[in-house]
Every structure is written in C-alpha cells, then in structure tokens.
Motif scaffolding. Structure first.
Motif, PDB file in Angstrom:
ATOM      1  N   PHE A 281       0.822  -1.206   0.000  1.00 30.75           N
ATOM      2  CA  PHE A 281       0.000   0.000   0.000  1.00 30.75           C
ATOM      3  C   PHE A 281       0.858   1.259   0.000  1.00 30.75           C
ATOM      4  CE2 PHE A 281      -2.387  -3.369   2.010  1.00 30.75           C
ATOM      5  CZ  PHE A 281      -3.690  -3.203   1.560  1.00 30.75           C
ATOM      6  N   ASN A 282       0.249   2.371  -0.483  1.00 28.24           N
ATOM      7  CA  ASN A 282       0.778   3.694  -0.199  1.00 28.24           C
ATOM      8  C   ASN A 282      -0.185   4.376   0.776  1.00 28.24           C
ATOM      9  OD1 ASN A 282      -1.364   4.869  -1.747  1.00 28.24           O
ATOM     10  ND2 ASN A 282      -0.154   4.579  -3.619  1.00 28.24           N
ATOM     11  N   PHE A 283       0.194   5.540   1.267  1.00 23.37           N
ATOM     12  CA  PHE A 283      -0.609   6.178   2.322  1.00 23.37           C
ATOM     13  C   PHE A 283      -1.977   6.622   1.817  1.00 23.37           C
ATOM     14  CE2 PHE A 283       3.731   6.800   4.054  1.00 23.37           C
ATOM     15  CZ  PHE A 283       3.558   6.096   5.231  1.00 23.37           C
ATOM     16  N   ALA A 284      -2.057   7.032   0.559  1.00 23.83           N
ATOM     17  CA  ALA A 284      -3.357   7.431   0.010  1.00 23.83           C
ATOM     18  C   ALA A 284      -4.315   6.252  -0.016  1.00 23.83           C
ATOM     19  CB  ALA A 284      -3.173   8.008  -1.397  1.00 23.83           C
ATOM     20  N   GLU A 285      -3.807   5.065  -0.365  1.00 23.98           N
ATOM     21  CA  GLU A 285      -4.650   3.868  -0.391  1.00 23.98           C
ATOM     22  C   GLU A 285      -5.106   3.498   1.022  1.00 23.98           C
ATOM     23  OE1 GLU A 285      -2.675   1.637  -4.285  1.00 23.98           O
ATOM     24  OE2 GLU A 285      -1.712   1.464  -2.319  1.00 23.98           O
ATOM     25  N   ILE A 286      -4.236   3.661   1.998  1.00 27.36           N
ATOM     26  CA  ILE A 286      -4.595   3.359   3.383  1.00 27.36           C
ATOM     27  C   ILE A 286      -5.705   4.292   3.854  1.00 27.36           C
ATOM     28  CG2 ILE A 286      -3.761   3.406   5.770  1.00 27.36           C
ATOM     29  CD1 ILE A 286      -0.999   2.560   4.639  1.00 27.36           C
ATOM     30  N   GLU A 287      -5.564   5.564   3.580  1.00 26.11           N
ATOM     31  CA  GLU A 287      -6.559   6.534   4.036  1.00 26.11           C
ATOM     32  C   GLU A 287      -7.896   6.344   3.323  1.00 26.11           C
ATOM     33  OE1 GLU A 287      -4.542  10.272   3.762  1.00 26.11           O
ATOM     34  OE2 GLU A 287      -3.062   9.673   5.275  1.00 26.11           O
ATOM     35  N   SER A 288      -7.849   5.911   2.073  1.00 30.26           N
ATOM     36  CA  SER A 288      -9.080   5.609   1.351  1.00 30.26           C
ATOM     37  C   SER A 288      -9.800   4.420   1.984  1.00 30.26           C
ATOM     38  CB  SER A 288      -8.775   5.320  -0.121  1.00 30.26           C
ATOM     39  OG  SER A 288      -9.933   4.900  -0.805  1.00 30.26           O
ATOM     40  N   LEU A 289      -9.052   3.377   2.346  1.00 34.28           N
ATOM     41  CA  LEU A 289      -9.653   2.220   3.016  1.00 34.28           C
ATOM     42  C   LEU A 289     -10.322   2.636   4.325  1.00 34.28           C
ATOM     43  CD1 LEU A 289      -7.173  -0.808   2.754  1.00 34.28           C
ATOM     44  CD2 LEU A 289      -9.473  -0.650   1.806  1.00 34.28           C
ATOM     45  N   ALA A 290      -9.650   3.480   5.075  1.00 34.69           N
ATOM     46  CA  ALA A 290     -10.210   3.919   6.350  1.00 34.69           C
ATOM     47  C   ALA A 290     -11.535   4.645   6.148  1.00 34.69           C
ATOM     48  CB  ALA A 290      -9.210   4.821   7.074  1.00 34.69           C
ATOM     49  N   SER A 291     -11.562   5.599   5.233  1.00 34.72           N
ATOM     50  CA  SER A 291     -12.770   6.408   5.047  1.00 34.72           C
ATOM     51  C   SER A 291     -13.929   5.585   4.522  1.00 34.72           C
ATOM     52  CB  SER A 291     -12.477   7.572   4.101  1.00 34.72           C
ATOM     53  OG  SER A 291     -12.187   7.109   2.789  1.00 34.72           O
ATOM     54  N   LYS A 292     -13.656   4.561   3.713  1.00 36.75           N
ATOM     55  CA  LYS A 292     -14.710   3.721   3.157  1.00 36.75           C
ATOM     56  C   LYS A 292     -15.201   2.670   4.154  1.00 36.75           C
ATOM     57  CE  LYS A 292     -13.313   4.261  -1.694  1.00 36.75           C
ATOM     58  NZ  LYS A 292     -14.543   4.981  -2.072  1.00 36.75           N
ATOM     59  N   SER A 293     -14.513   2.562   5.296  1.00 40.94           N
ATOM     60  CA  SER A 293     -14.831   1.505   6.260  1.00 40.94           C
ATOM     61  C   SER A 293     -15.393   2.030   7.572  1.00 40.94           C
ATOM     62  CB  SER A 293     -13.575   0.667   6.549  1.00 40.94           C
ATOM     63  OG  SER A 293     -13.001   0.181   5.356  1.00 40.94           O
ATOM     64  N   GLY A 294     -15.585   3.347   7.671  1.00 44.80           N
ATOM     65  CA  GLY A 294     -16.157   3.908   8.881  1.00 44.80           C
ATOM     66  C   GLY A 294     -15.145   4.416   9.882  1.00 44.80           C
ATOM     67  N   PHE A 295     -13.921   4.720   9.415  1.00 40.54           N
ATOM     68  CA  PHE A 295     -12.860   5.181  10.291  1.00 40.54           C
ATOM     69  C   PHE A 295     -12.255   6.485   9.778  1.00 40.54           C
ATOM     70  CE2 PHE A 295     -12.914   0.563  10.748  1.00 40.54           C
ATOM     71  CZ  PHE A 295     -12.798   0.376  12.116  1.00 40.54           C
ATOM     72  N   SER A 296     -11.529   7.159  10.674  1.00 40.64           N
ATOM     73  CA  SER A 296     -10.645   8.252  10.302  1.00 40.64           C
ATOM     74  C   SER A 296      -9.236   7.905  10.768  1.00 40.64           C
ATOM     75  CB  SER A 296     -11.081   9.577  10.953  1.00 40.64           C
ATOM     76  OG  SER A 296     -12.308  10.019  10.427  1.00 40.64           O
ATOM     77  N   VAL A 297      -8.243   8.320  10.010  1.00 34.20           N
ATOM     78  CA  VAL A 297      -6.848   8.050  10.365  1.00 34.20           C
ATOM     79  C   VAL A 297      -6.367   9.098  11.357  1.00 34.20           C
ATOM     80  CG1 VAL A 297      -4.486   7.849   9.522  1.00 34.20           C
ATOM     81  CG2 VAL A 297      -6.376   6.944   8.144  1.00 34.20           C
ATOM     82  N   LEU A 298      -5.855   8.631  12.493  1.00 29.90           N
ATOM     83  CA  LEU A 298      -5.264   9.535  13.467  1.00 29.90           C
ATOM     84  C   LEU A 298      -3.792   9.789  13.175  1.00 29.90           C
ATOM     85  CD1 LEU A 298      -6.820   8.238  16.822  1.00 29.90           C
ATOM     86  CD2 LEU A 298      -7.427  10.309  15.549  1.00 29.90           C
TER      87      LEU A 298
END
Length: 316
Positions: A281-298
């Motif tokens: 993964f890259n960081f953009a892909e990680i943050e996209s997964l979080a937002s689509k799954s009900g989370f925010s990245v801290l």
C-alpha cells in the motif's frame, strides 16, 4: 480458554475452490498448527522484513501510539490473529507501565499458538489480565464490551484481502466497535520491488512448504490422496498493482480423490491453484480504506526505513 462458536467450513471451501474455473484455496487455512510453525520460520528469515519492521515500531514507538489513543481510563486491547504475541508483548509492556488497568483479549485460530502466547504473557507480564479467544476473527462478533477498546490487526494481514473484501472486513470490525474506539492496523508499504520479491519467494523453501501444507491439510483432514511431489509453488510481485500473488501448480496432468467430499478432481499440467494475495500500500490507499470503512486516520507510525506502517484509526 474461550472457544468461539463456529462452523467448520474447510471441506466446503476446498470443494468450491477446486470446482472453480480458476482453482483457489483460501489463505485463512494456512494457519493450522504446522502452518503456524512454518510461518514462525518465515518471520525469522533474513529476507522477510515485515515482522522485523513492525517489531521495530512496537518496540520504539509504543508510547507514541499510547499518547494518540487518548483513553482517559481503563480499556481493553483485542487482537485479531494474535499469533504467539512476540511483537505485541512490547506494546503491552509499554501500555501496562503507563496504565495498569488494561485487559488483553487475543483472538487466534490456532489453539497451540494461543497456549504459547499465554505462557509468554505469564512470564513477561505476570500482572497483565488476559483471556484467550480461540477462533476465526472474521466470524467473532462478541469481543468488544463496554470499556473503551483498542483493536489490533497487525502484521499486514489486511493485505491478504482484495479491496472489496478488505473494506467488508474492516466494516465488520467497525460494526463491533463503539464511537471513539481505536484500531491499530499494520500495512506493508510499497518499496523497492526486489526487496518485496525475495521476501515472498525465499531461497530457503520455507514459503513453498507453507503453501504445500495446504495440500497436506486436505490429505490429513479430508482423506485425500494428493501426491505433494506432483505439485509446485510459484509467486510473483506486480509493482504496478502492488500485489504479491502466490500459487500452487500441478506439475502434470493428474486426478486426485478427496474421500470426505466423495469426489475426484482433475488437474491439467501446469494448472494453477491461487493461494494468497499479499497487497502492498501507499498512504493514500490506506486513508481511502479507512474512510470507506467507517474510520478516520489519526496517525501513521512507520519503521526507520519506512517499509511498514502501523496506522491508528478511530471509529466514527
């Protein structure tokens, strides 16, 4: 030890996988007792960097992670796919020193691995309260209780799921969590493709044995007559998609019988059996997964080489 209620699906999954146009075996079946031993050997290989990188994070940055949790009082730590706890113990030690009221609930499919974890905890963290939970974390819906919770999904295990399945799994985690609960999740980052390739196609033959153990399980548990010498192992890394794809393949045209299924299966010469995806993964892909799954990245917490990250998410 708490035993989760779950149906045995191994036979059905093997049937579906071997009947598919493109044969496959679900990677979750890697981790029987022998598979878990082999994976311990994989993690010890000099070429296999993910474990070492995540170990560095948890040994050197656990206090930073604790700070970002912002839990005011007692909380639970629930780890999915806990293994023997060799990495997590560093995190637990730091957390226990800062907050003595931590309750640890490791979930793993392997009874023997959990017993090893329990022995390690009793020696290294004798005051830590814990409860072992044996079972498949993907079917466990009863681990999050009233106290604030930190869920752990370490080791880059999310990379074993294609994107739709990863989102579905992460959403299932979110559904078990309360608003404000946290998830610490490991991601293997994109890097020099040669570093990735040799980590998954090792010169020692351990990864091959890890994959071949799937066929041995079918022989042992489903009364099959698979000749392991007639199968081989292959994997490759695609730096464009970020995916490592692993396969078994039939060295010759052959037929195998699985007595439990009362069925014979034909294999063409060189026919593939897909066994595992290991996504990078890259960081953009990680943050996209979080937002689509009900989370925010801290925050993203990386090792010194930025090969790996443990990302801390909060349930919305």
């Amino acid at each position: 030890m708490e035993q989760l209620q779950q149906d045995s699906e191994f036979a059905n999954d093997v049937l579906n996988g071997f009947l598919a146009n493109h044969k496959y075996l679900p990677s979750k079946y890697f981790y029987d007792t022998q598979g878990s031993v082999l994976f311990q050997r994989i993690m010890a290989m000099p070429e296999y960097y993910p474990t070492k990188c995540e170990m560095e994070i948890l040994q050197t940055k656990s206090a930073e992670i604790f700070h970002h949790l912002n839990f005011a009082a007692a909380f639970d730590i629930i780890e999915f796919g806990a293994g023997d706890g060799s990495k997590t113990i560093s995190l637990l030690k730091t957390f226990s020193e800062i907050n003595t009221d931590v309750f640890y609930k490791p979930v793993d499919i392997s009874h023997d691995v959990l017993e090893t974890l329990a022995d390690n905890l009793k020696v290294q963290l004798p005051k830590l309260k814990f409860r072992l939970i044996e079972g498949d974390y993907s079917t466990n819906n009863n681990t999050v209780e009233e106290r604030p919770a930190l869920l752990l999904f370490l080791g880059g295990n999310i990379g074993n799921y294609n994107r739709p399945d990863a989102i579905a799994l992460l959403r299932s985690f979110a559904q078990r969590m309360k608003t404000g609960d946290k998830l610490l999740i490991g991601f293997d980052l994109r890097k020099d493709p040669n570093v990735i390739k040799v980590a998954y196609d090792d010169p020692h033959g351990i990864t091959e044995a890890f994959n071949m153990n799937l066929l041995k399980r079918i022989n042992d548990e489903l009364e099959a007559d698979i000749n392991l010498e007639k199968f081989g192992f292959y994997c490759h890394y695609d730096p464009v998609s970020g995916g490592v794809h692993s396969y078994l393949f039939s060295r010759e045209k052959q037929e195998v019988t699985i007595k439990t299924l009362n069925k014979k299966f034909s294999f063409r010469q060189n026919e593939l059996i897909f066994t595992e995806l290991s996504q990078k993964f890259n960081f953009a892909e990680i943050e996209s997964l979080a937002s689509k799954s009900g989370f925010s990245v801290l925050t993203h917490v990386t090792d010194s080489r930025k090969y790996f990250t443990d990302s801390l998410w909060v349930k919305q």
